[in-house]
Design an enzyme around this catalytic site. Structure first.
Site, PDB file in Angstrom:
ATOM      1  N   GLY A  11     -39.261  10.720   3.575  1.00  0.00           N
ATOM      2  CA  GLY A  11     -40.143  10.861   4.716  1.00  0.00           C
ATOM      3  C   GLY A  11     -40.769  12.247   4.778  1.00  0.00           C
ATOM      4  O   GLY A  11     -40.515  13.107   3.934  1.00  0.00           O
ATOM      5  N   THR A  36     -40.255   3.368   5.883  1.00  0.00           N
ATOM      6  CA  THR A  36     -41.360   4.223   6.338  1.00  0.00           C
ATOM      7  C   THR A  36     -41.569   5.423   5.415  1.00  0.00           C
ATOM      8  O   THR A  36     -42.587   6.094   5.516  1.00  0.00           O
ATOM      9  CB  THR A  36     -41.119   4.734   7.775  1.00  0.00           C
ATOM     10  OG1 THR A  36     -39.906   5.497   7.815  1.00  0.00           O
ATOM     11  CG2 THR A  36     -41.018   3.573   8.757  1.00  0.00           C
ATOM     12  N   SER A  76     -34.712   7.693   9.982  1.00  0.00           N
ATOM     13  CA  SER A  76     -35.122   7.004  11.202  1.00  0.00           C
ATOM     14  C   SER A  76     -36.634   6.940  11.248  1.00  0.00           C
ATOM     15  O   SER A  76     -37.309   7.896  10.868  1.00  0.00           O
ATOM     16  CB  SER A  76     -34.632   7.740  12.460  1.00  0.00           C
ATOM     17  OG  SER A  76     -35.139   7.129  13.634  1.00  0.00           O
ATOM     18  N   TYR A 146     -35.926   4.203  20.506  1.00  0.00           N
ATOM     19  CA  TYR A 146     -35.856   5.480  19.786  1.00  0.00           C
ATOM     20  C   TYR A 146     -35.069   6.507  20.586  1.00  0.00           C
ATOM     21  O   TYR A 146     -34.151   7.149  20.068  1.00  0.00           O
ATOM     22  CB  TYR A 146     -37.272   5.982  19.519  1.00  0.00           C
ATOM     23  CG  TYR A 146     -37.354   7.247  18.701  1.00  0.00           C
ATOM     24  CD1 TYR A 146     -36.956   7.270  17.370  1.00  0.00           C
ATOM     25  CD2 TYR A 146     -37.846   8.429  19.262  1.00  0.00           C
ATOM     26  CE1 TYR A 146     -37.036   8.425  16.614  1.00  0.00           C
ATOM     27  CE2 TYR A 146     -37.940   9.585  18.509  1.00  0.00           C
ATOM     28  CZ  TYR A 146     -37.528   9.586  17.189  1.00  0.00           C
ATOM     29  OH  TYR A 146     -37.615  10.743  16.445  1.00  0.00           O
ATOM     30  N   TYR A 160     -16.931  12.569  17.196  1.00  0.00           N
ATOM     31  CA  TYR A 160     -16.284  12.828  15.907  1.00  0.00           C
ATOM     32  C   TYR A 160     -15.860  14.294  15.798  1.00  0.00           C
ATOM     33  O   TYR A 160     -14.817  14.611  15.213  1.00  0.00           O
ATOM     34  CB  TYR A 160     -17.215  12.457  14.751  1.00  0.00           C
ATOM     35  CG  TYR A 160     -16.948  11.088  14.179  1.00  0.00           C
ATOM     36  CD1 TYR A 160     -16.326  10.935  12.941  1.00  0.00           C
ATOM     37  CD2 TYR A 160     -17.305   9.938  14.883  1.00  0.00           C
ATOM     38  CE1 TYR A 160     -16.072   9.680  12.419  1.00  0.00           C
ATOM     39  CE2 TYR A 160     -17.063   8.676  14.369  1.00  0.00           C
ATOM     40  CZ  TYR A 160     -16.434   8.551  13.139  1.00  0.00           C
ATOM     41  OH  TYR A 160     -16.172   7.300  12.628  1.00  0.00           O
ATOM     42  N   THR A 176     -43.495  18.177  15.195  1.00  0.00           N
ATOM     43  CA  THR A 176     -43.633  18.941  13.959  1.00  0.00           C
ATOM     44  C   THR A 176     -44.786  18.361  13.141  1.00  0.00           C
ATOM     45  O   THR A 176     -45.002  17.153  13.134  1.00  0.00           O
ATOM     46  CB  THR A 176     -42.324  18.880  13.145  1.00  0.00           C
ATOM     47  OG1 THR A 176     -41.243  19.360  13.966  1.00  0.00           O
ATOM     48  CG2 THR A 176     -42.415  19.738  11.897  1.00  0.00           C
ATOM     49  N   ARG A 187     -48.735   9.569  15.385  1.00  0.00           N
ATOM     50  CA  ARG A 187     -48.443  10.929  15.851  1.00  0.00           C
ATOM     51  C   ARG A 187     -49.745  11.711  16.001  1.00  0.00           C
ATOM     52  O   ARG A 187     -50.732  11.462  15.325  1.00  0.00           O
ATOM     53  CB  ARG A 187     -47.465  11.606  14.891  1.00  0.00           C
ATOM     54  CG  ARG A 187     -46.052  11.042  15.030  1.00  0.00           C
ATOM     55  CD  ARG A 187     -45.048  11.716  14.126  1.00  0.00           C
ATOM     56  NE  ARG A 187     -45.099  11.176  12.784  1.00  0.00           N
ATOM     57  CZ  ARG A 187     -44.165  11.437  11.854  1.00  0.00           C
ATOM     58  NH1 ARG A 187     -43.164  12.232  12.141  1.00  0.00           N
ATOM     59  NH2 ARG A 187     -44.276  10.897  10.660  1.00  0.00           N
TER      60      ARG A 187
END
Length: 328
Positions: A11, A36, A76, A146, A160, A176, A187
Protein backbone atom coordinates in the site's frame (compact mmCIF):
# COMPACT_ATOMS: atom_id res chain seq x y z
CA UNK A 1 20.52 -8.06 11.04
CA UNK A 2 17.08 -7.08 12.36
CA UNK A 3 14.10 -8.81 10.76
CA UNK A 4 10.94 -6.75 10.34
CA UNK A 5 7.51 -7.90 9.16
CA UNK A 6 5.37 -5.18 7.54
CA UNK A 7 1.73 -5.92 6.72
CA UNK A 8 -0.09 -3.86 4.12
CA UNK A 9 3.34 -3.56 2.54
CA UNK A 10 2.16 -2.95 -1.02
CA UNK A 11 0.00 0.00 0.00
CA UNK A 12 0.86 3.69 -0.02
CA UNK A 13 2.20 3.98 3.52
CA UNK A 14 3.37 0.38 3.85
CA UNK A 15 5.57 0.58 0.77
CA UNK A 16 7.33 3.69 2.07
CA UNK A 17 7.93 1.90 5.37
CA UNK A 18 9.51 -0.98 3.44
CA UNK A 19 11.89 1.53 1.83
CA UNK A 20 12.79 3.03 5.20
CA UNK A 21 13.51 -0.25 6.94
CA UNK A 22 15.55 -1.52 4.01
CA UNK A 23 17.55 1.73 4.21
CA UNK A 24 18.05 1.12 7.95
CA UNK A 25 19.65 -2.26 7.17
CA UNK A 26 16.75 -4.51 8.15
CA UNK A 27 15.64 -7.71 6.47
CA UNK A 28 12.05 -6.86 5.48
CA UNK A 29 9.26 -9.41 5.21
CA UNK A 30 6.48 -7.72 3.28
CA UNK A 31 2.95 -9.13 3.51
CA UNK A 32 -0.15 -8.02 1.58
CA UNK A 33 -3.27 -9.65 0.13
CA UNK A 34 -3.29 -7.02 -2.66
CA UNK A 35 -6.98 -6.18 -2.25
CA UNK A 36 -6.10 -2.48 -2.18
CA UNK A 37 -2.30 -2.65 -2.42
CA UNK A 38 -0.30 -2.77 -5.65
CA UNK A 39 2.91 -4.69 -6.32
CA UNK A 40 4.25 -1.82 -8.42
CA UNK A 41 4.78 0.08 -5.15
CA UNK A 42 7.41 -2.41 -4.00
CA UNK A 43 8.65 -4.02 -7.22
CA UNK A 44 11.87 -2.00 -7.00
CA UNK A 45 12.74 -4.03 -3.87
CA UNK A 46 12.23 -7.50 -5.30
CA UNK A 47 15.82 -7.95 -6.43
CA UNK A 48 17.19 -7.32 -2.92
CA UNK A 49 18.28 -10.27 -0.81
CA UNK A 50 17.04 -8.50 2.30
CA UNK A 51 13.49 -8.30 0.99
CA UNK A 52 10.84 -10.98 0.66
CA UNK A 53 7.16 -10.75 -0.25
CA UNK A 54 4.30 -12.93 0.94
CA UNK A 55 0.90 -12.70 -0.77
CA UNK A 56 -1.29 -13.39 2.23
CA UNK A 57 -4.42 -12.29 4.11
CA UNK A 58 -3.54 -11.70 7.76
CA UNK A 59 -7.21 -12.02 8.76
CA UNK A 60 -7.02 -15.80 8.26
CA UNK A 61 -3.80 -16.64 10.12
CA UNK A 62 -0.20 -15.47 10.12
CA UNK A 63 2.84 -17.73 10.17
CA UNK A 64 6.50 -17.01 9.68
CA UNK A 65 9.13 -19.68 10.16
CA UNK A 66 12.09 -17.54 11.20
CA UNK A 67 12.83 -15.10 13.98
CA UNK A 68 11.29 -11.62 14.03
CA UNK A 69 12.43 -8.50 15.82
CA UNK A 70 9.67 -6.09 14.78
CA UNK A 71 6.15 -6.26 13.37
CA UNK A 72 4.37 -3.26 11.85
CA UNK A 73 0.67 -3.87 11.24
CA UNK A 74 -0.49 -1.55 8.45
CA UNK A 75 -2.87 -3.90 6.63
CA UNK A 76 -6.24 -2.20 6.20
CA UNK A 77 -8.25 -0.34 3.60
CA UNK A 78 -7.62 3.33 4.34
CA UNK A 79 -9.80 5.23 1.89
CA UNK A 80 -13.55 5.77 2.33
CA UNK A 81 -14.28 4.35 -1.13
CA UNK A 82 -12.56 1.09 -0.18
CA UNK A 83 -13.83 0.51 3.32
CA UNK A 84 -17.40 1.41 2.37
CA UNK A 85 -17.25 -1.20 -0.40
CA UNK A 86 -15.62 -3.91 1.73
CA UNK A 87 -16.87 -3.20 5.27
CA UNK A 88 -16.58 -6.75 6.59
CA UNK A 89 -13.02 -7.20 5.36
CA UNK A 90 -12.16 -3.85 6.97
CA UNK A 91 -13.54 -4.99 10.31
CA UNK A 92 -11.79 -8.35 10.04
CA UNK A 93 -8.32 -7.00 9.32
CA UNK A 94 -8.61 -4.60 12.26
CA UNK A 95 -9.85 -7.29 14.63
CA UNK A 96 -8.85 -10.81 13.54
CA UNK A 97 -5.79 -9.57 11.67
CA UNK A 98 -4.58 -7.65 14.71
CA UNK A 99 -5.27 -10.63 16.97
CA UNK A 100 -3.25 -12.92 14.68
CA UNK A 101 -0.31 -10.52 14.56
CA UNK A 102 -0.31 -9.94 18.31
CA UNK A 103 -0.18 -13.72 18.72
CA UNK A 104 2.75 -13.89 16.30
CA UNK A 105 4.56 -11.11 18.18
CA UNK A 106 4.04 -13.01 21.43
CA UNK A 107 5.36 -16.23 19.86
CA UNK A 108 8.43 -14.50 18.40
CA UNK A 109 8.99 -12.14 21.35
CA UNK A 110 8.89 -9.30 18.82
CA UNK A 111 7.99 -5.66 19.31
CA UNK A 112 4.78 -4.78 17.44
CA UNK A 113 3.53 -1.38 16.26
CA UNK A 114 -0.08 -1.12 15.11
CA UNK A 115 -1.38 1.59 12.80
CA UNK A 116 -4.36 3.34 14.29
CA UNK A 117 -5.85 6.53 12.92
CA UNK A 118 -7.24 9.94 13.74
CA UNK A 119 -10.63 8.39 12.89
CA UNK A 120 -10.74 6.98 16.44
CA UNK A 121 -11.67 10.55 17.42
CA UNK A 122 -14.67 10.49 15.05
CA UNK A 123 -16.30 13.89 14.58
CA UNK A 124 -14.43 15.41 17.52
CA UNK A 125 -15.91 17.61 20.22
CA UNK A 126 -12.40 18.53 21.39
CA UNK A 127 -10.09 20.59 19.21
CA UNK A 128 -7.25 20.01 18.55
CA UNK A 129 -7.37 16.29 19.32
CA UNK A 130 -5.00 14.96 21.95
CA UNK A 131 -4.38 11.34 22.84
CA UNK A 132 -6.44 11.52 26.05
CA UNK A 133 -9.63 12.35 24.14
CA UNK A 134 -11.93 9.32 23.81
CA UNK A 135 -13.64 10.46 20.62
CA UNK A 136 -17.15 10.95 19.24
CA UNK A 137 -17.76 7.93 17.01
CA UNK A 138 -20.94 6.33 15.70
CA UNK A 139 -20.42 2.55 15.91
CA UNK A 140 -23.34 1.86 13.55
CA UNK A 141 -22.71 4.57 10.94
CA UNK A 142 -21.19 3.71 7.56
CA UNK A 143 -17.73 4.89 8.68
CA UNK A 144 -17.99 2.83 11.87
CA UNK A 145 -16.52 -0.22 10.12
CA UNK A 146 -13.19 1.62 9.89
CA UNK A 147 -13.40 3.71 13.05
CA UNK A 148 -14.40 0.86 15.34
CA UNK A 149 -11.94 -1.56 13.76
CA UNK A 150 -9.15 0.82 14.74
CA UNK A 151 -10.59 1.40 18.22
CA UNK A 152 -10.72 -2.37 18.78
CA UNK A 153 -7.16 -2.62 17.46
CA UNK A 154 -5.97 -0.20 20.12
CA UNK A 155 -7.93 -1.97 22.86
CA UNK A 156 -6.68 -5.48 22.14
CA UNK A 157 -3.12 -4.21 21.66
CA UNK A 158 -3.15 -2.65 25.13
CA UNK A 159 -4.74 -5.82 26.52
CA UNK A 160 -1.85 -7.90 25.15
CA UNK A 161 0.60 -5.39 26.58
CA UNK A 162 -0.96 -5.43 30.05
CA UNK A 163 -1.85 -9.12 30.28
CA UNK A 164 1.03 -10.75 28.39
CA UNK A 165 3.67 -8.04 28.84
CA UNK A 166 3.94 -7.75 25.05
CA UNK A 167 6.16 -4.95 23.75
CA UNK A 168 3.63 -2.81 21.85
CA UNK A 169 3.37 0.61 20.18
CA UNK A 170 0.31 2.46 18.83
CA UNK A 171 0.50 5.25 16.26
CA UNK A 172 -2.52 7.42 15.47
CA UNK A 173 -2.01 8.57 11.90
CA UNK A 174 -3.51 11.80 10.60
CA UNK A 175 -4.09 12.61 6.91
CA UNK A 176 -0.92 11.69 5.04
CA UNK A 177 -0.05 12.32 1.39
CA UNK A 178 2.77 11.50 -1.00
CA UNK A 179 3.79 9.43 -3.99
CA UNK A 180 2.13 6.03 -4.62
CA UNK A 181 -1.31 7.20 -3.56
CA UNK A 182 -4.05 5.90 -5.83
CA UNK A 183 -5.96 8.44 -7.86
CA UNK A 184 -9.72 8.44 -7.20
CA UNK A 185 -9.46 6.43 -3.98
CA UNK A 186 -11.59 9.00 -2.15
CA UNK A 187 -8.83 10.72 -0.20
CA UNK A 188 -8.54 14.47 -0.53
CA UNK A 189 -5.08 14.98 -2.05
CA UNK A 190 -5.23 12.43 -4.92
CA UNK A 191 -8.86 13.30 -5.60
CA UNK A 192 -8.11 17.00 -6.08
CA UNK A 193 -4.87 16.34 -7.96
CA UNK A 194 -6.55 13.90 -10.33
CA UNK A 195 -9.42 16.27 -11.07
CA UNK A 196 -7.06 19.18 -11.69
CA UNK A 197 -4.81 17.19 -14.02
CA UNK A 198 -7.78 15.86 -15.99
CA UNK A 199 -9.27 19.34 -16.36
CA UNK A 200 -12.29 18.50 -14.21
CA UNK A 201 -13.95 20.75 -11.66
CA UNK A 202 -12.82 20.09 -8.08
CA UNK A 203 -15.45 18.47 -5.88
CA UNK A 204 -15.85 19.83 -2.35
CA UNK A 205 -18.28 18.10 -0.02
CA UNK A 206 -20.42 20.25 2.22
CA UNK A 207 -19.56 23.94 2.21
CA UNK A 208 -15.84 23.26 2.48
CA UNK A 209 -15.52 24.66 5.99
CA UNK A 210 -14.50 21.30 7.43
CA UNK A 211 -10.80 21.15 8.26
CA UNK A 212 -7.96 18.71 7.73
CA UNK A 213 -4.24 18.67 8.57
CA UNK A 214 -1.97 17.06 5.98
CA UNK A 215 1.34 15.31 6.71
CA UNK A 216 3.92 14.56 4.03
CA UNK A 217 4.90 10.90 3.77
CA UNK A 218 8.57 11.41 4.75
CA UNK A 219 7.53 13.10 8.00
CA UNK A 220 4.99 10.39 8.74
CA UNK A 221 7.50 7.58 8.22
CA UNK A 222 10.06 9.34 10.41
CA UNK A 223 7.52 9.68 13.21
CA UNK A 224 6.52 6.02 12.97
CA UNK A 225 10.14 4.89 13.00
CA UNK A 226 10.93 7.00 16.07
CA UNK A 227 7.89 5.65 17.88
CA UNK A 228 8.84 2.05 17.14
CA UNK A 229 12.33 2.62 18.50
CA UNK A 230 11.08 4.44 21.60
CA UNK A 231 10.01 2.97 24.93
CA UNK A 232 6.55 4.56 24.87
CA UNK A 233 3.50 2.25 24.81
CA UNK A 234 0.56 4.66 24.91
CA UNK A 235 -0.93 5.98 21.64
CA UNK A 236 0.85 8.88 19.96
CA UNK A 237 -0.52 11.25 17.32
CA UNK A 238 1.70 11.59 14.27
CA UNK A 239 0.40 14.36 12.08
CA UNK A 240 0.76 17.97 11.06
CA UNK A 241 -0.87 20.65 13.21
CA UNK A 242 -1.06 23.06 10.25
CA UNK A 243 -4.85 23.06 9.79
CA UNK A 244 -6.69 24.21 6.66
CA UNK A 245 -10.25 24.12 5.42
CA UNK A 246 -11.10 21.86 2.50
CA UNK A 247 -12.22 24.87 0.48
CA UNK A 248 -8.91 26.66 1.07
CA UNK A 249 -7.10 23.46 0.16
CA UNK A 250 -9.00 23.12 -3.11
CA UNK A 251 -8.07 26.71 -3.99
CA UNK A 252 -4.46 25.88 -3.14
CA UNK A 253 -4.49 22.92 -5.55
CA UNK A 254 -5.95 25.06 -8.35
CA UNK A 255 -3.21 27.64 -7.82
CA UNK A 256 -0.49 24.97 -7.72
CA UNK A 257 -1.64 23.20 -10.89
CA UNK A 258 -2.34 26.43 -12.80
CA UNK A 259 -5.69 25.15 -13.95
CA UNK A 260 -8.88 27.17 -14.42
CA UNK A 261 -11.47 24.73 -13.10
CA UNK A 262 -14.31 25.73 -10.85
CA UNK A 263 -15.06 24.30 -7.43
CA UNK A 264 -18.36 22.45 -7.23
CA UNK A 265 -20.14 21.43 -4.05
CA UNK A 266 -21.83 18.15 -3.15
CA UNK A 267 -23.59 16.97 0.04
CA UNK A 268 -21.38 16.09 2.99
CA UNK A 269 -21.08 12.30 3.55
CA UNK A 270 -22.57 10.78 6.70
CA UNK A 271 -20.38 11.16 9.82
CA UNK A 272 -17.68 13.05 7.91
CA UNK A 273 -15.55 14.80 10.58
CA UNK A 274 -15.94 18.58 10.58
CA UNK A 275 -12.59 19.21 12.29
CA UNK A 276 -9.29 17.38 12.21
CA UNK A 277 -6.13 18.75 13.80
CA UNK A 278 -3.68 16.77 15.92
CA UNK A 279 -2.20 17.89 19.18
CA UNK A 280 1.38 16.66 18.68
CA UNK A 281 2.76 17.79 22.03
CA UNK A 282 3.36 14.19 23.06
CA UNK A 283 5.30 13.38 19.88
CA UNK A 284 7.43 16.49 20.31
CA UNK A 285 8.22 15.71 23.93
CA UNK A 286 8.72 11.94 23.78
CA UNK A 287 9.98 11.37 20.25
CA UNK A 288 11.58 14.76 19.58
CA UNK A 289 9.53 14.71 16.39
CA UNK A 290 7.66 17.31 14.45
CA UNK A 291 6.87 17.63 10.73
CA UNK A 292 9.48 19.54 8.76
CA UNK A 293 8.09 19.41 5.19
CA UNK A 294 5.87 22.42 4.55
CA UNK A 295 2.65 21.66 2.72
CA UNK A 296 3.61 23.82 -0.27
CA UNK A 297 6.84 21.83 -0.68
CA UNK A 298 5.19 18.45 -0.25
CA UNK A 299 2.37 19.23 -2.65
CA UNK A 300 4.85 20.24 -5.35
CA UNK A 301 6.52 16.84 -5.03
CA UNK A 302 3.19 15.00 -5.19
CA UNK A 303 2.09 17.08 -8.16
CA UNK A 304 5.25 16.08 -10.03
CA UNK A 305 4.54 12.44 -9.17
CA UNK A 306 0.99 12.54 -10.50
CA UNK A 307 2.10 14.44 -13.61
CA UNK A 308 4.51 11.58 -14.35
CA UNK A 309 1.64 9.09 -14.65
CA UNK A 310 0.69 7.90 -18.11
CA UNK A 311 -2.45 9.33 -19.74
CA UNK A 312 -4.08 5.94 -19.27
CA UNK A 313 -3.34 5.95 -15.54
CA UNK A 314 -4.43 9.55 -15.16
CA UNK A 315 -7.80 9.06 -16.85
CA UNK A 316 -8.49 5.61 -15.48
CA UNK A 317 -11.46 5.68 -13.14
CA UNK A 318 -11.29 3.67 -9.92
CA UNK A 319 -12.54 0.25 -10.95
CA UNK A 320 -11.39 -2.20 -8.32
CA UNK A 321 -13.72 -5.17 -8.23
CA UNK A 322 -14.40 -6.51 -4.76
CA UNK A 323 -17.30 -8.74 -5.79
CA UNK A 324 -15.26 -11.93 -5.35
CA UNK A 325 -14.94 -11.22 -1.65
CA UNK A 326 -18.68 -11.43 -0.94
CA UNK A 327 -18.25 -10.09 2.58
CA UNK A 328 -16.12 -13.02 3.67
Amino acid sequence: MKKTLITGAAGFLGSHLCDRFIAEGHHVIAMDNLITGDLKNIEHLFQLERFEFHHHDVSTFVHYGGDLDYILHFASPASPIDYLKIPIETLKVGSLGTLNLLGLAKEKNARILVASTSEVYGDPLVHPQNEDYYGNVSPIGPRGVYDEAKRFMESITMAYHRYHGLDTRIVRIFNTYGSRMRLNDGRVVPAFMGQALRGEDLTVFGDGSQTRSFTYIDDQVEGIYRLLMSDYVEPINIGNSDETTILEFAEEIIKLTGTSQKIIFKPLPTDDPLQRQPDISRAKEILDWKPIVHRSEGLKKVYEYFKSLSPEELHQKEHRDFSHLNGK
